[in-house]
Design a protein around this motif. Structure first.
Motif, mmCIF file in Angstrom:
data_model
loop_
_atom_site.group_PDB
_atom_site.id
_atom_site.type_symbol
_atom_site.label_atom_id
_atom_site.label_comp_id
_atom_site.label_asym_id
_atom_site.label_seq_id
_atom_site.Cartn_x
_atom_site.Cartn_y
_atom_site.Cartn_z
ATOM 1 N N ARG A 266 0.834 -1.216 0.000
ATOM 2 C CA ARG A 266 0.000 0.000 0.000
ATOM 3 C C ARG A 266 0.863 1.258 0.000
ATOM 4 N NH1 ARG A 266 -4.000 -2.311 4.423
ATOM 5 N NH2 ARG A 266 -5.374 -3.498 3.060
ATOM 6 N N CYS A 267 1.900 1.222 0.808
ATOM 7 C CA CYS A 267 2.800 2.372 0.878
ATOM 8 C C CYS A 267 3.485 2.613 -0.471
ATOM 9 C CB CYS A 267 3.835 2.158 1.980
ATOM 10 S SG CYS A 267 4.893 3.581 2.252
ATOM 11 N N PHE A 268 3.934 1.545 -1.110
ATOM 12 C CA PHE A 268 4.563 1.679 -2.428
ATOM 13 C C PHE A 268 3.581 2.254 -3.448
ATOM 14 C CE2 PHE A 268 7.883 -1.856 -1.586
ATOM 15 C CZ PHE A 268 8.759 -0.931 -1.055
ATOM 16 N N ARG A 269 2.324 1.833 -3.388
ATOM 17 C CA ARG A 269 1.314 2.378 -4.305
ATOM 18 C C ARG A 269 1.119 3.875 -4.069
ATOM 19 N NH1 ARG A 269 -2.487 -1.689 -2.767
ATOM 20 N NH2 ARG A 269 -1.644 -3.598 -3.594
ATOM 21 N N GLN A 270 1.037 4.273 -2.800
ATOM 22 C CA GLN A 270 0.876 5.695 -2.479
ATOM 23 C C GLN A 270 2.095 6.489 -2.936
ATOM 24 O OE1 GLN A 270 0.256 5.635 1.744
ATOM 25 N NE2 GLN A 270 -1.952 5.329 1.570
ATOM 26 N N GLU A 271 3.256 5.951 -2.693
ATOM 27 C CA GLU A 271 4.487 6.616 -3.100
ATOM 28 C C GLU A 271 4.531 6.778 -4.618
ATOM 29 O OE1 GLU A 271 8.883 6.041 -1.475
ATOM 30 O OE2 GLU A 271 8.267 4.404 -2.789
ATOM 31 N N LYS A 272 4.126 5.747 -5.327
ATOM 32 C CA LYS A 272 4.123 5.801 -6.786
ATOM 33 C C LYS A 272 3.127 6.845 -7.295
ATOM 34 C CE LYS A 272 3.953 2.815 -10.830
ATOM 35 N NZ LYS A 272 3.863 1.436 -11.290
ATOM 36 N N ALA A 273 1.969 6.936 -6.641
ATOM 37 C CA ALA A 273 0.969 7.928 -7.038
ATOM 38 C C ALA A 273 1.504 9.345 -6.850
ATOM 39 C CB ALA A 273 -0.323 7.730 -6.243
ATOM 40 N N VAL A 274 2.205 9.582 -5.750
ATOM 41 C CA VAL A 274 2.785 10.896 -5.497
ATOM 42 C C VAL A 274 3.831 11.227 -6.561
ATOM 43 C CG1 VAL A 274 4.254 12.185 -3.888
ATOM 44 C CG2 VAL A 274 2.312 10.890 -3.025
ATOM 45 N N LYS A 275 4.696 10.261 -6.865
ATOM 46 C CA LYS A 275 5.726 10.477 -7.884
ATOM 47 C C LYS A 275 5.104 10.698 -9.257
ATOM 48 C CE LYS A 275 9.502 7.922 -5.727
ATOM 49 N NZ LYS A 275 10.406 6.768 -5.849
ATOM 50 N N ARG A 276 4.054 9.916 -9.565
ATOM 51 C CA ARG A 276 3.386 10.048 -10.854
ATOM 52 C C ARG A 276 2.797 11.455 -11.008
ATOM 53 N NH1 ARG A 276 -0.796 6.558 -10.380
ATOM 54 N NH2 ARG A 276 0.619 4.807 -10.495
ATOM 55 N N LYS A 277 2.166 11.957 -9.948
ATOM 56 C CA LYS A 277 1.570 13.293 -9.996
ATOM 57 C C LYS A 277 2.650 14.365 -10.178
ATOM 58 C CE LYS A 277 -1.591 16.333 -7.565
ATOM 59 N NZ LYS A 277 -2.440 16.521 -6.395
ATOM 60 N N ALA A 278 3.759 14.234 -9.456
ATOM 61 C CA ALA A 278 4.859 15.193 -9.585
ATOM 62 C C ALA A 278 5.447 15.165 -10.996
ATOM 63 C CB ALA A 278 5.942 14.893 -8.552
ATOM 64 N N ASN A 279 5.622 13.972 -11.553
ATOM 65 C CA ASN A 279 6.153 13.859 -12.913
ATOM 66 C C ASN A 279 5.194 14.454 -13.933
ATOM 67 O OD1 ASN A 279 8.505 12.624 -12.091
ATOM 68 N ND2 ASN A 279 7.744 10.550 -12.435
ATOM 69 N N PHE A 280 3.886 14.273 -13.713
ATOM 70 C CA PHE A 280 2.899 14.834 -14.627
ATOM 71 C C PHE A 280 2.956 16.355 -14.602
ATOM 72 C CE2 PHE A 280 -1.481 16.282 -15.509
ATOM 73 C CZ PHE A 280 -1.583 15.825 -16.820
ATOM 74 N N GLU A 281 3.045 16.931 -13.408
ATOM 75 C CA GLU A 281 3.141 18.384 -13.287
ATOM 76 C C GLU A 281 4.409 18.908 -13.963
ATOM 77 O OE1 GLU A 281 0.810 20.437 -12.172
ATOM 78 O OE2 GLU A 281 -0.457 18.696 -11.782
#
Length: 84
Positions: free
Chosen positions: A45-60
């Motif tokens: 779960r933590c890895f999924r949350q971390e990936k979502a945060v990174k994905r959002k930052a990369n998108f921005e």
């Protein structure tokens, strides 16, 4: 399966990684029978949350880059048109 459990690559999940590794050390046989499964679920779960945060930052970051490139292309096109 999970990615390599290096703390510097996963700062958001460092506490859970340490608990998970300690569980594996403390229970060398029981880990095969589900002793550390709850921590594994938390880690996933933590890895999924971390990936979502990174994905959002990369998108921005990509949106900013696209805007910058669009401005440069427009500037180049305007200067080319003005020279002719």
């Amino acid at each position: 399966m999970h990615p390599p459990l290096t703390l510097h690559k996963h700062p958001m999940c460092a506490d859970i990684i340490e608990e998970f590794q300690k569980c594996h050390i403390d229970h060398p046989i029981a880990k095969f029978f589900g002793e550390c499964t709850e921590l594994k679920v938390k880690l996933d779960r933590c890895f999924r949350q971390e990936k979502a945060v990174k994905r959002k930052a990369n998108f921005e970051k990509s949106k900013q880059l696209q805007e910058r490139l669009k401005a440069i292309r427009k500037e180049t096109a305007d200067s080319t048109t003005a020279e002719q």
